[in-house]
Structure formats: structure tokens, C-alpha cells
Design an enzyme around this catalytic site. Structure first.
Site, PDB file in Angstrom:
ATOM      1  N   MET A  34      27.594 -44.032  18.780  1.00 47.70           N
ATOM      2  CA  MET A  34      28.386 -44.029  20.014  1.00 47.70           C
ATOM      3  C   MET A  34      29.675 -44.833  19.801  1.00 47.70           C
ATOM      4  O   MET A  34      30.352 -45.193  20.765  1.00 47.70           O
ATOM      5  CB  MET A  34      27.579 -44.599  21.176  1.00 47.70           C
ATOM      6  CG  MET A  34      26.342 -43.748  21.483  1.00 47.70           C
ATOM      7  SD  MET A  34      25.759 -43.859  23.181  1.00 47.70           S
ATOM      8  CE  MET A  34      25.386 -45.591  23.311  1.00 47.70           C
TER       9      MET A  34
ATOM     10  N   TYR B 185      32.492 -47.813  18.586  1.00 48.82           N
ATOM     11  CA  TYR B 185      32.722 -49.259  18.583  1.00 48.82           C
ATOM     12  C   TYR B 185      31.983 -49.834  17.379  1.00 48.82           C
ATOM     13  O   TYR B 185      31.090 -50.677  17.483  1.00 48.82           O
ATOM     14  CB  TYR B 185      32.307 -49.929  19.900  1.00 48.82           C
ATOM     15  CG  TYR B 185      33.205 -51.102  20.192  1.00 48.82           C
ATOM     16  CD1 TYR B 185      34.510 -50.899  20.642  1.00 48.82           C
ATOM     17  CD2 TYR B 185      32.795 -52.403  19.950  1.00 48.82           C
ATOM     18  CE1 TYR B 185      35.367 -51.966  20.851  1.00 48.82           C
ATOM     19  CE2 TYR B 185      33.643 -53.471  20.152  1.00 48.82           C
ATOM     20  CZ  TYR B 185      34.920 -53.251  20.604  1.00 48.82           C
ATOM     21  OH  TYR B 185      35.759 -54.302  20.799  1.00 48.82           O
TER      22      TYR B 185
ATOM     23  N   GLY C 122      26.324 -52.667  11.362  1.00 47.33           N
ATOM     24  CA  GLY C 122      25.084 -51.890  11.482  1.00 47.33           C
ATOM     25  C   GLY C 122      25.364 -50.416  11.219  1.00 47.33           C
ATOM     26  O   GLY C 122      24.695 -49.766  10.403  1.00 47.33           O
ATOM     27  N   HIS C 123      26.379 -49.892  11.894  1.00 48.93           N
ATOM     28  CA  HIS C 123      26.762 -48.486  11.672  1.00 48.93           C
ATOM     29  C   HIS C 123      27.178 -48.267  10.215  1.00 48.93           C
ATOM     30  O   HIS C 123      26.842 -47.253   9.607  1.00 48.93           O
ATOM     31  CB  HIS C 123      27.951 -48.115  12.568  1.00 48.93           C
ATOM     32  CG  HIS C 123      27.697 -48.248  14.039  1.00 48.93           C
ATOM     33  ND1 HIS C 123      28.380 -49.145  14.835  1.00 48.93           N
ATOM     34  CD2 HIS C 123      26.849 -47.594  14.869  1.00 48.93           C
ATOM     35  CE1 HIS C 123      27.970 -49.038  16.076  1.00 48.93           C
ATOM     36  NE2 HIS C 123      27.037 -48.106  16.136  1.00 48.93           N
TER      37      HIS C 123
ATOM     38  N   VAL D  71      20.827 -54.719  10.829  1.00 47.93           N
ATOM     39  CA  VAL D  71      21.842 -55.649  10.317  1.00 47.93           C
ATOM     40  C   VAL D  71      22.091 -56.694  11.415  1.00 47.93           C
ATOM     41  O   VAL D  71      22.265 -56.341  12.589  1.00 47.93           O
ATOM     42  CB  VAL D  71      23.156 -54.903   9.981  1.00 47.93           C
ATOM     43  CG1 VAL D  71      24.216 -55.890   9.500  1.00 47.93           C
ATOM     44  CG2 VAL D  71      22.894 -53.835   8.920  1.00 47.93           C
TER      45      VAL D  71
ATOM     46  N   LYS E 284      23.316 -56.970  15.354  1.00 48.18           N
ATOM     47  CA  LYS E 284      24.649 -56.420  15.645  1.00 48.18           C
ATOM     48  C   LYS E 284      24.510 -55.288  16.643  1.00 48.18           C
ATOM     49  O   LYS E 284      23.606 -54.456  16.536  1.00 48.18           O
ATOM     50  CB  LYS E 284      25.284 -55.893  14.359  1.00 48.18           C
ATOM     51  CG  LYS E 284      25.478 -56.972  13.340  1.00 48.18           C
ATOM     52  CD  LYS E 284      26.839 -56.890  12.710  1.00 48.18           C
ATOM     53  CE  LYS E 284      26.991 -57.991  11.673  1.00 48.18           C
ATOM     54  NZ  LYS E 284      28.322 -58.566  11.650  1.00 48.18           N
ATOM     55  N   SER E 285      25.411 -55.278  17.613  1.00 48.78           N
ATOM     56  CA  SER E 285      25.392 -54.237  18.632  1.00 48.78           C
ATOM     57  C   SER E 285      26.784 -54.103  19.216  1.00 48.78           C
ATOM     58  O   SER E 285      27.496 -55.106  19.388  1.00 48.78           O
ATOM     59  CB  SER E 285      24.409 -54.620  19.751  1.00 48.78           C
ATOM     60  OG  SER E 285      24.640 -53.834  20.904  1.00 48.78           O
ATOM     61  N   SER E 286      27.177 -52.873  19.532  1.00 47.93           N
ATOM     62  CA  SER E 286      28.479 -52.660  20.181  1.00 47.93           C
ATOM     63  C   SER E 286      28.546 -53.435  21.484  1.00 47.93           C
ATOM     64  O   SER E 286      29.606 -53.889  21.905  1.00 47.93           O
ATOM     65  CB  SER E 286      28.692 -51.173  20.466  1.00 47.93           C
ATOM     66  OG  SER E 286      28.514 -50.430  19.289  1.00 47.93           O
TER      67      SER E 286
HETATM   68  P1  AMP Z   1      24.777 -46.714  18.626  1.00 52.88           P
HETATM   69  O1  AMP Z   1      26.214 -46.498  18.296  1.00 52.88           O
HETATM   70  O2  AMP Z   1      24.479 -48.070  19.184  1.00 52.88           O
HETATM   71  O3  AMP Z   1      24.162 -45.579  19.406  1.00 52.88           O
HETATM   72  O4  AMP Z   1      24.025 -46.713  17.222  1.00 52.88           O
HETATM   73  C1  AMP Z   1      24.184 -45.662  16.310  1.00 52.88           C
HETATM   74  C2  AMP Z   1      23.199 -45.846  15.185  1.00 52.88           C
HETATM   75  O5  AMP Z   1      23.442 -47.102  14.560  1.00 52.88           O
HETATM   76  C3  AMP Z   1      21.736 -45.861  15.663  1.00 52.88           C
HETATM   77  O6  AMP Z   1      20.930 -45.187  14.702  1.00 52.88           O
HETATM   78  C4  AMP Z   1      21.424 -47.326  15.708  1.00 52.88           C
HETATM   79  O7  AMP Z   1      20.068 -47.618  15.537  1.00 52.88           O
HETATM   80  C5  AMP Z   1      22.230 -47.835  14.511  1.00 52.88           C
HETATM   81  N1  AMP Z   1      22.485 -49.262  14.660  1.00 52.88           N
HETATM   82  C6  AMP Z   1      23.063 -49.892  15.716  1.00 52.88           C
HETATM   83  N2  AMP Z   1      23.070 -51.229  15.515  1.00 52.88           N
HETATM   84  C7  AMP Z   1      22.472 -51.447  14.330  1.00 52.88           C
HETATM   85  C8  AMP Z   1      22.161 -52.608  13.568  1.00 52.88           C
HETATM   86  N3  AMP Z   1      22.473 -53.820  14.010  1.00 52.88           N
HETATM   87  N4  AMP Z   1      21.544 -52.450  12.376  1.00 52.88           N
HETATM   88  C9  AMP Z   1      21.226 -51.214  11.928  1.00 52.88           C
HETATM   89  N5  AMP Z   1      21.474 -50.083  12.596  1.00 52.88           N
HETATM   90  C10 AMP Z   1      22.095 -50.190  13.774  1.00 52.88           C
END
Ligand code: AMP
Length: 292
Positions: free
Chosen positions: A30, A32, A36-37, A176, A184-186
């Protein structure tokens, strides 16, 4: 790196008849972007000839009153980071491109979706499966990469792929973390400074729960203790703290192999999730490349 906005153009480029033996690794996000991404991209690059990343904040997986509007977005920064990470094609469709007319057809996940975030966010995983199926059909990847940060999502998608004989393989990628342990998170960018300084308590509490599990504590005792540690050391409000089997997400019994200790914690408007997956055979057991 190609930046593609339409389904038609992407399908032309990735046409399976023309791509022959070229393998495609797919990283749905999604946006940002953070490390992690980028770790998903790194895994995808190691295992495939071409890496496709999608960036799409999917309205179908947000419920009323959730943070669809305030979800962080930065298209130019994302494009730069994707290019630097070695992504070959980034797919950034508009909402109208993905959902020009919604016929209202829903995909209903089974009991794995009744727990954890599925219980807290009704309909969330229906929306996830809808966009994931669309993206799989558009990209037709050989391998798709998902983070264990969203362990329930990953488990449901693995079941989906198996139940519907989807062609892609699913690759699990370890979580990550920031140096202080926060996953880590957006969404971390939406924390206030004081919330950001409190948030590492989540992972510390999960680690404490993991050590209790290793010492033979009962799941309910662990859930209670982890919740208590989070609420007494932060302003966070517990959405859930649960220990279940992984990836089935059922009750832990004597015969259970892998368990997940997962939580969702709300800091004012920002909801954070995290988890630890443990093997009853000792040690953490997380990904299909056993990295963590
Ligand atoms: P998102 O953009 O948050 O929907 O995440 C997209 C992908 O990145 C999903 O498969 C998440 O599980 C993965 N993801 C998000 N944050 C992390 C992280 N900190 N470590 C590993 N994968 C992540």
C-alpha cells in the site's frame, strides 16, 4: 524501472505467452515504503528475473471510520525507493482503474479470518482477498512475497491460494524492525513523538510473552501478562492480545507445533499490529527461508 498505471498496459508487458521462461516475483504493497517492503523486494530479486511491485491503498479493506483517508501516501518518494531497490515495474493504479464498477461480489475467507484482526475489523480480509485476487490475475506472478508482520493476512492468503489453486507460490518474509524493536510500518509516521517513544513496549511485551511460553506458561496467562505490560507502560489501548496456532489460528493444544502471539494496540488514532511466531520444538520458527 517502468511506472505503469493501467491494467491493460501491465498485462501486455507481463503476458505469459511472451515472457516464456522469465520468472516474475510480485510484491504487493500500500506504499509509503520502508525497509519492510524493501526486504520483500530483496527476496523477490534473489529468486526471480523480474520484480513487480504494486502500490495501491485498497479502499475495500478499510472499514467505515478506519484510516483510509489518513493512510500515508507519497508517490514520488515511493517511486524513488522502488527504483533504488531494483524493482523493474511499479504498478500504481487509481481506485477507478481497480474498481471501475463494483459488482458487489465478495470473497469470504473461512475461520482463520474470524480471529485477531478479522474479529476487530469485520470485512477487512474480504477486501484483502478481493484486491489480492485481482492483482494475481493481472500480474500472474510465479512467486508473491508477503511479510510476517501481517501474519494473519499471510496465513489466509496461503489458504486462498491452496483452496482456489492459484498459480503463484507464496513466500513468507520475516518482520523488519526499528532498532528499538518497533515493527516497521507505514502507520508509524502517524504516531506522536510521545507515542513513538512508548510503542517499543509492544515488542518487549511480546518477547516477554515468548519467554513465558518457553517456560511452559498457559496461553491465557501469557495473554493477560502481555496486555498488562503494554497498558501499564504506555498510553496504548489493547485491541487484542491472542495466542493461537499458526497458520491455522485455532486453539493451542498439547499437539500444537507452531504458535503465534499476536497483538493490536491503538495509540489514539494509530492502530499497530505485531506478533511473534514460535515453534513448540524450540526457538522461533517463522519463514519458509528460516531467516529470523
Ligand atoms: P502494506 O504496505 O503495509 O500493506 O504491506 C505490504 C507488504 O509488506 C505486506 O506483505 C506486509 O506484511 C509487508 N510488510 C509491512 N511491514 C513489514 C515489516 N516491518 N517487515 C516485513 N514485512 C512487512
Amino acid at each position: 524501472m517502468q511506472v505503469i498505471e493501467t491494467i491493460e498496459e501491465l498485462q501486455q508487458i507481463l503476458n505469459r505467452n511472451e515472457r516464456k521462461d522469465t520468472t516474475v516475483g510480485f510484491v504487493p504493497t500500500m506504499g509509503y515504503l520502508h525497509e519492510g517492503h524493501l526486504s520483500l523486494v530483496k527476496h523477490a530479486k534473489e529468486q526471480n528475473d523480474i520484480v513487480v511491485m504494486s502500490i495501491f491503498v485498497n479502499p475495500a479493506q478499510f472499514g467505515p471510520g478506519e484510516d483510509f483517508e489518513s493512510y500515508p501516501r507519497d508517490r514520488e518518494r515511493d517511486i524513488r525507493l522502488a527504483r533504488e531497490a531494483g524493482v523493474d515495474i511499479v504498478f500504481i493504479p487509481s481506485v477507478e482503474e481497480m474498481y471501475p464498477a463494483d459488482g458487489g461480489i465478495r470473497i469470504l475467507p473461512g475461520k482463520q479470518a474470524h480471529e485477531l484482526c478479522g474479529a476487530a475489523r469485520p470485512g477487512h480480509f474480504d477486501g484483502v482477498l478481493k484486491v489480492v485476487l485481482k492483482l494475481f490475475n493481472i500480474v500472474d506472478p510465479d512467486r508473491s512475497y508477503f511479510g510476517l508482520k501481517d501474519a494473519q493476512q499471510l496465513a489466509i492468503i496461503e489458504t486462498f491460494v491452496r483452496d482456489f489453486n492459484l498459480r503463484t507460490a507464496i513466500v513468507r518474509v520475516p518482520i523488519v524492525r526499528e532498532e528499538d524493536g518497533l515493527a516497521k510500518s507505514s502507520r508509524n509516521v502517524n504516531l506522536t513523538d510521545s507515542e513513538r517513544s512508548e510503542a517499543p513496549v509492544i515488542y518487549r511485551a511480546l518477547q516477554f510473552g515468548a519467554s513465558m511460553f518457553a517456560d511452559g506458561a498457559h496461553p491465557e496467562t501469557i495473554e493477560r501478562e502481555v496486555s498488562e505490560q503494554i497498558v501499564s507502560n504506555s498510553s496504548g489501548k489493547i485491541d487484542y492480545v491472542n495466542m493461537l496456532t499458526y497458520p491455522e489460528l485455532g486453539l493451542v493444544t498439547e499437539n500444537t507445533r507452531d504458535v503465534i502471539l499476536a497483538c493490536a494496540v491503538k495509540f489514539s488514532t494509530t492502530r499497530l499490529i505485531d506478533n511473534i511466531i514460535m515453534s513448540t520444538k524450540g526457538g522461533t520458527h517463522v519463514s519458509n527461508d528460516d531467516e529470523q
